[in-house]
Design a protein around this motif. Sequence first.
Motif, PDB file in Angstrom:
ATOM      1  N   THR A 193      -2.253   5.491   8.709  1.00  0.00           N
ATOM      2  CA  THR A 193      -3.380   4.773   8.125  1.00  0.00           C
ATOM      3  C   THR A 193      -4.800   4.913   8.430  1.00  0.00           C
ATOM      4  O   THR A 193      -5.728   4.008   7.514  1.00  0.00           O
ATOM      5  N   LYS A 194      -5.071   5.138   9.794  1.00  0.00           N
ATOM      6  CA  LYS A 194      -6.381   5.114   9.977  1.00  0.00           C
ATOM      7  C   LYS A 194      -7.071   6.122   9.738  1.00  0.00           C
ATOM      8  O   LYS A 194      -8.417   6.338   9.295  1.00  0.00           O
ATOM      9  N   ARG A 195      -5.692   7.125   9.764  1.00  0.00           N
ATOM     10  CA  ARG A 195      -6.272   8.505   9.320  1.00  0.00           C
ATOM     11  C   ARG A 195      -7.132   8.406   7.627  1.00  0.00           C
ATOM     12  O   ARG A 195      -7.225   8.764   7.591  1.00  0.00           O
ATOM     13  N   TYR A 196      -6.100   7.862   6.551  1.00  0.00           N
ATOM     14  CA  TYR A 196      -5.974   7.604   5.517  1.00  0.00           C
ATOM     15  C   TYR A 196      -5.883   6.392   4.833  1.00  0.00           C
ATOM     16  O   TYR A 196      -5.138   5.964   4.877  1.00  0.00           O
ATOM     17  N   PRO A 197      -7.413   5.636   4.987  1.00  0.00           N
ATOM     18  CA  PRO A 197      -7.163   4.210   5.076  1.00  0.00           C
ATOM     19  C   PRO A 197      -7.022   3.640   3.263  1.00  0.00           C
ATOM     20  O   PRO A 197      -7.124   2.191   2.846  1.00  0.00           O
ATOM     21  N   GLU A 198      -7.338   4.635   2.478  1.00  0.00           N
ATOM     22  CA  GLU A 198      -6.825   4.836   1.503  1.00  0.00           C
ATOM     23  C   GLU A 198      -5.252   4.550   0.530  1.00  0.00           C
ATOM     24  O   GLU A 198      -5.023   4.333  -0.265  1.00  0.00           O
ATOM     25  N   VAL A 199      -4.820   4.826   1.567  1.00  0.00           N
ATOM     26  CA  VAL A 199      -3.066   5.257   1.291  1.00  0.00           C
ATOM     27  C   VAL A 199      -2.587   3.675   2.002  1.00  0.00           C
ATOM     28  O   VAL A 199      -2.510   3.377   3.030  1.00  0.00           O
ATOM     29  N   GLN A 200      -1.788   2.807   0.746  1.00  0.00           N
ATOM     30  CA  GLN A 200      -0.930   2.016   1.314  1.00  0.00           C
ATOM     31  C   GLN A 200       0.795   2.336   1.802  1.00  0.00           C
ATOM     32  O   GLN A 200       1.721   2.034   1.329  1.00  0.00           O
ATOM     33  N   LEU A 201       1.181   2.316   2.987  1.00  0.00           N
ATOM     34  CA  LEU A 201       2.048   2.128   3.758  1.00  0.00           C
ATOM     35  C   LEU A 201       3.310   1.696   3.838  1.00  0.00           C
ATOM     36  O   LEU A 201       3.318   0.647   3.585  1.00  0.00           O
ATOM     37  N   ARG A 202       4.052   1.292   2.922  1.00  0.00           N
ATOM     38  CA  ARG A 202       5.571   0.670   2.832  1.00  0.00           C
ATOM     39  C   ARG A 202       6.461   1.094   3.139  1.00  0.00           C
ATOM     40  O   ARG A 202       6.733   2.636   2.732  1.00  0.00           O
ATOM     41  N   LEU A 203       6.825   1.268   4.627  1.00  0.00           N
ATOM     42  CA  LEU A 203       8.306   1.597   5.262  1.00  0.00           C
ATOM     43  C   LEU A 203       9.207   1.053   4.574  1.00  0.00           C
ATOM     44  O   LEU A 203       9.557  -0.403   4.965  1.00  0.00           O
ATOM     45  N   VAL A 204      10.566   1.166   3.922  1.00  0.00           N
ATOM     46  CA  VAL A 204      12.002   0.829   4.219  1.00  0.00           C
ATOM     47  C   VAL A 204      13.018   1.731   4.935  1.00  0.00           C
ATOM     48  O   VAL A 204      13.022   2.879   4.571  1.00  0.00           O
ATOM     49  N   ALA A 205      13.466   0.385   5.379  1.00  0.00           N
ATOM     50  CA  ALA A 205      14.064   1.211   6.565  1.00  0.00           C
ATOM     51  C   ALA A 205      15.015   0.873   6.134  1.00  0.00           C
ATOM     52  O   ALA A 205      15.848  -0.366   5.957  1.00  0.00           O
ATOM     53  N   PHE A 260       3.794   5.154  14.773  1.00  0.00           N
ATOM     54  CA  PHE A 260       2.874   5.960  14.256  1.00  0.00           C
ATOM     55  C   PHE A 260       2.609   5.770  12.614  1.00  0.00           C
ATOM     56  O   PHE A 260       1.331   6.925  11.921  1.00  0.00           O
ATOM     57  N   ALA A 261       2.711   4.409  12.021  1.00  0.00           N
ATOM     58  CA  ALA A 261       1.925   4.206  11.026  1.00  0.00           C
ATOM     59  C   ALA A 261       0.382   4.030  10.789  1.00  0.00           C
ATOM     60  O   ALA A 261       0.108   3.973  10.555  1.00  0.00           O
ATOM     61  N   ALA A 262       0.772   3.543  12.109  1.00  0.00           N
ATOM     62  CA  ALA A 262      -1.170   2.384  11.744  1.00  0.00           C
ATOM     63  C   ALA A 262      -2.199   4.573  12.441  1.00  0.00           C
ATOM     64  O   ALA A 262      -3.499   3.877  12.196  1.00  0.00           O
ATOM     65  N   GLU A 263      -1.836   5.469  13.370  1.00  0.00           N
ATOM     66  CA  GLU A 263      -2.668   5.872  13.353  1.00  0.00           C
ATOM     67  C   GLU A 263      -2.364   6.607  11.639  1.00  0.00           C
ATOM     68  O   GLU A 263      -3.422   7.252  10.872  1.00  0.00           O
TER      69      GLU A 263
END
Length: 316
Positions: A114-126, A109-112
Amino acid sequence: MDTDDLVLFVRVAELGSLTAAGRDLRLTPAVVSARLMRLEKKLGLRLLNRTTRQVDMTPDGHAFLQHSLKILEAVDEAQSTVALHRDQPAGPLKVSAPVAFARLHLAPFAAEFTKRYPEVQLRLVASDRFNDFFHEQIDLLIRVAELKDSNMVARRLAPNRRVLCASPDYLTRESALETPSDLVHHNCLLLRFPGSKQYRWTLAHPSGRLEVLSLAGTMDSDNSEILTDWCLAGHGIALKDTWEVGPHLLSGRLKVVLPQYPPASYAVTALYPHSQYLPPRVRSFIDFLAEKIGEPPYWETGLEWLADSTGAPLKR
């Protein structure tokens, strides 16, 4: 004064290493060193004592660190306030989640998002380990575990159910299981890492009594997906969440073991630090994730029979 230099100084102080801070911020060691020297020159203070192996803060560095943290928090709140007024979340968002959950239920769901909120830079730590908010600069933790830290705000995202499971081949080959005590005679696949207590399985008897078993086996790992692979290959019994093994239960590749003694389950929860102000980017991600997971969660589709066999309702 450049706030980026403050961010860099804080990361060096937290990690105790110029190289580690540079890696985290995607800067070369040479750039890190040059920017820190520039900051010290502007202040007219020595903030760090550098050696070949580590970096230690000076007394002035300790004092400046506290002021830097307050400044960065104020800047972050100001940016979030502006974003809230314009109804558009913005800025970096660092989210930590268990490895399998991140891969199966966040990454898709990450791409969806960031597409909805393009000014957010998502960093996912697994990571299956419990990250430290301060040292890892985590904005949001997603956890499926017993919660004990009162210093965090918890919001439940979804109910959850855990099962004991094994492959049909393993169950045919090994001795039958009738009660939880029979598990000590089986190869239990355990999730082990520093601080983990998952070598202890808590099972509920039909009477409601809880039994805690300290188990062992010939194979363990700090990665839950490796345990799933071993379980599928017929190497033992694993304690698993339905969000991870639901498809394997539906296909018959895994069978529920001791269904009348369901394991203790914990809801999928979002955790964030206590604060007077929750940045819109964090709130937006929590709401987005709750929307995508649904109620009941989408991974429970087709597993209605499981509630009847285990007698365990979804943990809410």
